[in-house]
Design a protein around this motif. Structure first.
Motif, PDB file in Angstrom:
ATOM      1  N   TYR A  63       0.850  -1.193   0.000  1.00 34.99           N
ATOM      2  CA  TYR A  63       0.000   0.000   0.000  1.00 34.99           C
ATOM      3  C   TYR A  63       0.886   1.244   0.000  1.00 34.99           C
ATOM      4  O   TYR A  63       1.761   1.397   0.871  1.00 34.99           O
ATOM      5  N   ASP A  64       0.678   2.106  -0.986  1.00 38.77           N
ATOM      6  CA  ASP A  64       1.410   3.367  -1.068  1.00 38.77           C
ATOM      7  C   ASP A  64       0.646   4.430  -0.292  1.00 38.77           C
ATOM      8  O   ASP A  64      -0.461   4.838  -0.689  1.00 38.77           O
ATOM      9  N   LEU A  65       1.248   4.893   0.828  1.00 33.41           N
ATOM     10  CA  LEU A  65       0.605   5.943   1.619  1.00 33.41           C
ATOM     11  C   LEU A  65       0.533   7.237   0.821  1.00 33.41           C
ATOM     12  O   LEU A  65      -0.449   7.973   0.890  1.00 33.41           O
ATOM     13  N   ASP A  66       1.596   7.521   0.095  1.00 30.61           N
ATOM     14  CA  ASP A  66       1.645   8.640  -0.834  1.00 30.61           C
ATOM     15  C   ASP A  66       2.772   8.362  -1.816  1.00 30.61           C
ATOM     16  O   ASP A  66       3.269   7.229  -1.898  1.00 30.61           O
ATOM     17  N   LYS A  67       3.188   9.383  -2.534  1.00 30.83           N
ATOM     18  CA  LYS A  67       4.228   9.201  -3.540  1.00 30.83           C
ATOM     19  C   LYS A  67       5.561   8.802  -2.928  1.00 30.83           C
ATOM     20  O   LYS A  67       6.415   8.215  -3.590  1.00 30.83           O
ATOM     21  N   TRP A  68       5.741   9.080  -1.625  1.00 33.70           N
ATOM     22  CA  TRP A  68       7.051   8.926  -0.998  1.00 33.70           C
ATOM     23  C   TRP A  68       7.099   7.779   0.013  1.00 33.70           C
ATOM     24  O   TRP A  68       8.188   7.385   0.439  1.00 33.70           O
ATOM     25  N   GLN A  69       5.969   7.248   0.417  1.00 34.38           N
ATOM     26  CA  GLN A  69       5.956   6.241   1.468  1.00 34.38           C
ATOM     27  C   GLN A  69       5.138   5.020   1.041  1.00 34.38           C
ATOM     28  O   GLN A  69       4.127   5.172   0.354  1.00 34.38           O
ATOM     29  N   THR A  74      16.689   7.632   1.144  1.00 34.46           N
ATOM     30  CA  THR A  74      15.678   6.591   1.340  1.00 34.46           C
ATOM     31  C   THR A  74      15.982   5.808   2.604  1.00 34.46           C
ATOM     32  O   THR A  74      17.152   5.538   2.933  1.00 34.46           O
ATOM     33  N   ILE A  75      14.945   5.430   3.306  1.00 35.81           N
ATOM     34  CA  ILE A  75      15.068   4.604   4.494  1.00 35.81           C
ATOM     35  C   ILE A  75      14.103   3.428   4.358  1.00 35.81           C
ATOM     36  O   ILE A  75      12.982   3.589   3.860  1.00 35.81           O
TER      37      ILE A  75
END
Length: 819
Positions: free
Chosen positions: A332-338, A401-402
């Protein structure tokens, strides 16, 4: 022996009869489809998504022919982001995708031709921004095998072997990947780290084998072999194998496959994929039944100061396994970054094995003076549930990135073994003496891990800092109860020497940092250091004692990659690696399935360290690639299985640390497209090991070489009909001798029917010779020859059906009028 040969001939006749029927069926289907096939018309389908992975409905799609660009075909994507063009003339095309507020994407050089006239272009991504210039991409088709910078990618989705195989089978078709006689995976002779979808698999050898044999090949997109792995795995001796599963297209789609083989196997598996917006679900489930039978023998000569004698065993066996499995991958993509990811997995292995062994003792005149028969029945269950959770985040401005990965796995393995032994006279009549024994085992394992990776590119865009840490913890509770039946009253009494109960705990903590620097165009260097602590603890309940060990290891690594004109690439690398013994090597429980050749582990084993120096020179072009690798390894405190002759005439096989060895390696992996229909890939690896003077003098060790090789042929009749052949040969050296394997083969014939929805695959596995292993062991006062043969000859037919949520076939694109 005569009865066994009679049964073998009957099975052979039956196998040949079934093979003939399958081949006739396959030939009829192929000829029928070929006869019914009209002159090919091209078809191109695809899906369009934004950078968040969300389907883009209503995007404009134009298909332009190079031969006539005046009237392009146009259509638009549906609610799942899908589009389709049919009835196309063969030739070169350009595809143009556009949407208001997004940069236009253009794919050039899509070649529709007779040997490939169906194209499916999934996940074409449009980027946000109102740029006036198109983003132009030259479309490149995926070959079966790709190689770059010393790393290998096996595109399993392009191979007809995948539909009728499992992950374990497919891995043996990948260049440089082999299996040793115990089933352990090796890359250039060393044990690699196994990943699935970039996540480490924290399993022991048996659990890993169960997992790979239960994972259908049809669910695998590609297999990556990283001989030059990234910093987080730089200290793995054998590099990394990453198995990437298929993610599916937008909307709902799936595949159901049923298979059966002449060797005695059957099964069914299904995969279901659902993707919408930033959510995706991949579900794989199924079960497989396997039946193996085989035979073997061993000849041992015992040498004493004043005499010698001989010992021979002859055995046959039948193994049955039932393996249900289920695996769910949720992203699941929380947003474009997570993004968040969860993997839920369950594997089970239920087995029922039988064996019959004859033991013969002969004096120095080759006369029989002791004879017995022993039968063993082994039944049991293994359960292995597993859950993995991960979180990844990319910084908007810095690009750092982490990634955090957690894993929890448990396993429960219970087994019952019943032994019955009859003692015979030299003429094979029963003496009246027999022995009945049994063993009950219960192994419970709990493991968890936590892994953190952080990468940060600097503002100069030439430097990347990387750091990370991981913790793995494993606890195994093992109980083995052995007993024998008293002849007097039929009651059971405990066999104290073969009964054991203990707890094994291992924890590994690792801290790592590294830097990668771009020195010039196509020239980069990476250097780093890892500090690792290993803690091992044994609680031996039977003896009311414990054993513990804790040690630190400093593991530096460095590599340089240089690119040269003409598509040449050179990689030079150094790594300090460590190999830790696992529960199989450390388990002190005595295996008395063979009372004349006892086996057990050694809790006092120490880890083995190595300094590895590697050089890889490679050249890659569109139609071919070639690599040559050279390596030199200095290995210390090696632990290996050592066989010794005891005073009572039995041999004892256990694990021991030896002083060390030096290894000289040479390997090559190459691929060439002979024509647009025929592609060839070949790999070979040779390692020569030398031992110390002490080991050669007092342990009778000998220098020796190990060879592994693989030849893969891929022939495409047309896009719907494909043939693949894979041929492997291995020869392994060990300190006391060699293990030689015969050539193994897997030939796959595949036909795609009904708009590629129906897939028929016929696999011919070892059609001429069964799998054979021959081992020679040389001790200070004995020599042993072991031979084993497994009836792997198999003609497997798989029938798969692909489905999706499309309600109806989209019409052809309409011509775009001038003006």
């Amino acid at each position: 022996m005569r009865d066994r040969m009679t049964d073998f001939r009957k099975d052979l006749k039956l196998s040949l009869l079934i093979m003939r029927g399958l081949l006739l069926l396959a030939a009829w289907l192929l000829s029928f489809c070929a006869a019914a096939q009209k002159p090919p018309e091209g078809e191109l389908t695809g899906t369009v998504a934004d950078e968040k992975g969300q389907a883009m409905a209503g995007a404009s799609v134009q298909l332009i022919s190079f031969s006539d660009s005046t009237y392009p075909l146009v259509t638009s994507t549906d609610k799942t982001g899908s589009f389709q063009f049919t009835g196309l003339k063969l030739g070169y095309y350009s595809l143009r995708l556009s949407f208001v507020g997004y940069t236009t994407l253009r794919l050039d050089s899509i070649h529709l031709r007779e040997d490939r006239y169906l194209f499916n272009l999934n996940d074409l991504v449009l980027k946000q921004g109102g740029a006036t210039l198109d983003e132009i991409v030259i479309y490149a088709e995926k070959p079966l095998i790709q190689s770059r910078e010393g790393n290998i990618t096996f595109n399993a989705a392009e191979s007809p072997l995948s539909a009728g195989s499992n992950a374990s089978d497919l891995l043996t078709n990948v260049p440089l990947v082999t299996k040793d006689p115990t089933g352990k995976l090796l890359v250039r002779g060393k044990e690699p780290k196994i990943l699935i979808d970039d996540k480490p698999v924290e399993l022991n050898l048996q659990q890993l084998q169960d997992l790979l044999e239960s994972l259908p090949g049809s669910t695998i997109e590609k297999i990556e072999v990283l001989t030059n792995p990234p910093p987080q795995y730089a200290n793995e001796q054998g590099g990394v194998i990453n198995i990437v599963t298929k993610k599916g297209t937008m909307g709902f789609n799936g595949r159901v496959t049923a298979f059966g083989g002449t060797r005695g196997e059957a099964g069914v598996n299904a995969s279901f994929n659902y993707r919408k917006q930033g959510f995706s679900l991949n579900l794989n489930t199924g079960f497989g039944y396997n039946y193996f039978e085989g035979m073997g023998y061993s000849n041992r000569q015992n040498s004493y100061a004043d005499s010698s004698n001989y010992f021979r065993t002859d055995n046959t066996y039948q193994n049955r396994n039932l393996r249900p499995n289920i695996r769910a991958n949720i992203n699941y993509d929380l947003d474009k970054w997570q993004s968040l990811n969860a993997v839920l997995q369950y594997n089970q292995n239920r087995y029922d094995n039988r064996s019959q062994t004859t033991y013969t003792n002969l004096d120095r005149f080759q006369s029989v003076y002791r004879l017995s028969d022993r039968s063993i029945k082994s039944t049991g269950d293994g359960y292995n549930p597993n859950i993995s959770l991960s979180y990844s985040r990319k910084a908007k401005r810095s690009g750092g990135t982490i990634k955090i990965i957690t894993n929890l796995n448990t396993s429960s393995n219970t087994g019952d073994r019943d032994f019955y032994q009859q003692f015979l006279n030299p003429d094979k009549t029963f003496t009246g003496l027999d022995s009945t024994q049994q063993q009950r085992t219960d192994n419970q394992t709990l493991g968890y891990s936590l892994r953190l990776n952080y990468d940060q590119p600097l503002a100069n865009k030439k430097t990347v800092l990387s750091s990370g840490a991981y913790l793995t913890h494993t606890r195994s509770d093992i109980e083995a109860d052995a007993s024998y039946r008293k002849r007097a009253d039929g009651s059971w009494a405990t066999l104290e020497a073969l009964t054991n109960q203990f707890r094994f705990t291992q924890q590994v903590t690792n801290l790592r940092t590294s830097v990668k620097q771009l020195l010039a165009a196509h020239v980069s260097a990476t250097a780093g250091l890892a500090a690792e602590q290993t803690s091992i603890h044994f609680d031996l309940y039977k003896t009311a004692s414990d054993t513990a060990n804790r040690y630190w290891s400093l593991l530096p690594f460095a590599n340089m990659n240089l690119g040269f004109p003409g598509d040449w690439n050179l990689t030079v690398a150094y790594r300090r690696t460590i190999r830790r013994p696992g529960i199989n090597e450390l388990n002190p429980t005595i295996d008395f399935s063979d009372p004349y050749n006892i086996r057990f582990g050694n809790p006092s084993l120490e880890a083995s360290g190595a300094d590895n120096f590697d050089l890889v020179l490679g050249k890659t072009k569109n139609s071919s690639y070639g690599n040559i690798g050279l390596g030199y390894n200095i290995v210390s405190d090696i632990y290996t299985q050592v066989r010794e002759l005891l005073a009572d005439g039995r041999t004892q096989l256990t694990w021991q640390n030896i002083s060390g060895r030096k290894e000289y390696e040479a390997s090559t992996w190459n691929g060439y497209s002979i024509s647009k229909f025929l592609k060839l890939n070949f790999s070979a690896s040779y390692t020569y090991s030398t031992y110390s003077s002490y080991d050669k003098l007092y342990r009778n060790f000998r220098n020796g070489g190990s060879l592994s090789s693989n030849l893969n042929l891929n022939y495409i009749w047309r896009d719907l009909y494909t043939t693949t052949g894979s041929f492997t040969f291995n020869r392994f050296a060990n300190p006391q001798g060699t293990v030689k394997s015969t050539l193994s083969m897997n030939i796959g014939l595949q036909a795609k029917l009904a708009q590629k929805k129906l897939v028929l695959t016929l696999n011919l596995v070892d059609p001429f010779l069964p799998q054979q292993n021959r081992t020679y062991t040389y001790g200070t006062n004995f020599t042993v020859e072991n031979y084993s043969e497994t009836q792997t000859k198999n003609y497997r037919l798989s029938v798969g059906y692909n489905f999706n949520n499309a309600k109806k076939k989209k019409p052809k694109g309409l011509p775009l009028k001038k003006g």
